[in-house]
Scaffold this motif. Sequence first.
Motif, PDB file in Angstrom:
ATOM      1  N   LEU A 196      80.531  16.790  54.592  1.00  7.28           N
ATOM      2  CA  LEU A 196      81.092  17.470  55.782  1.00  7.28           C
ATOM      3  C   LEU A 196      82.070  18.272  55.231  1.00  7.28           C
ATOM      4  O   LEU A 196      83.330  17.621  54.555  1.00  7.28           O
ATOM      5  CB  LEU A 196      81.813  16.327  56.717  1.00  7.28           C
ATOM      6  N   THR A 197      82.042  19.560  55.131  1.00  8.58           N
ATOM      7  CA  THR A 197      83.039  20.542  54.979  1.00  8.58           C
ATOM      8  C   THR A 197      84.126  20.645  55.718  1.00  8.58           C
ATOM      9  O   THR A 197      84.068  20.707  56.893  1.00  8.58           O
ATOM     10  CB  THR A 197      82.415  22.110  54.841  1.00  8.58           C
ATOM     11  N   LEU A 198      85.241  20.504  55.254  1.00 15.00           N
ATOM     12  CA  LEU A 198      86.452  20.576  55.945  1.00 15.00           C
ATOM     13  C   LEU A 198      87.201  21.957  55.960  1.00 15.00           C
ATOM     14  O   LEU A 198      87.688  22.461  56.748  1.00 15.00           O
ATOM     15  CB  LEU A 198      87.563  19.469  55.625  1.00 15.00           C
ATOM     16  N   VAL A 199      87.320  22.373  54.863  1.00 10.89           N
ATOM     17  CA  VAL A 199      88.205  23.774  54.357  1.00 10.89           C
ATOM     18  C   VAL A 199      87.173  24.681  53.242  1.00 10.89           C
ATOM     19  O   VAL A 199      87.046  23.887  52.208  1.00 10.89           O
ATOM     20  CB  VAL A 199      89.386  23.521  53.766  1.00 10.89           C
ATOM     21  N   PHE A 200      87.132  25.728  53.471  1.00 17.64           N
ATOM     22  CA  PHE A 200      86.760  26.978  52.554  1.00 17.64           C
ATOM     23  C   PHE A 200      87.404  27.517  51.801  1.00 17.64           C
ATOM     24  O   PHE A 200      88.621  28.028  52.550  1.00 17.64           O
ATOM     25  CB  PHE A 200      85.600  28.072  53.438  1.00 17.64           C
TER      26      PHE A 200
END
Length: 115
Positions: free
Chosen positions: A38-42
């Motif tokens: 789960l990506t949270l911050v790019f």
Amino acid sequence: MPRLFTAIRLPFDLRAELTSLGDGMPGARWLTEDQVHLTLVFLGNVHTFRLRDLDEALASVRSPPLALRVVGAGHFPLRGRPRNIWAGIGVDEGLISLQARMVAALRKAGFEIEK
């Protein structure tokens, strides 16, 4: 310069559910269960000399266990042949708080957050 993002590992049952969806799309190349996240911050492109700063900024960010569930799916790009398929995760206050604390810690350390 690596292109980075922060992410969390999903619980086993959620990873298994998502990877099992691959059977319904012939020709798709699916992530292995260990790659599902789960990506949270790019962060975008980050100089390697900033990796220690990144590690230090995130070291203090903690979270209690989260209750996550899949609530939808889609793909991008929206036009043409899909290249990436995503699954939506239901809104969880703990998840929103974790993401906000990550963003705050990264900005405090001088990182720009990619939209």
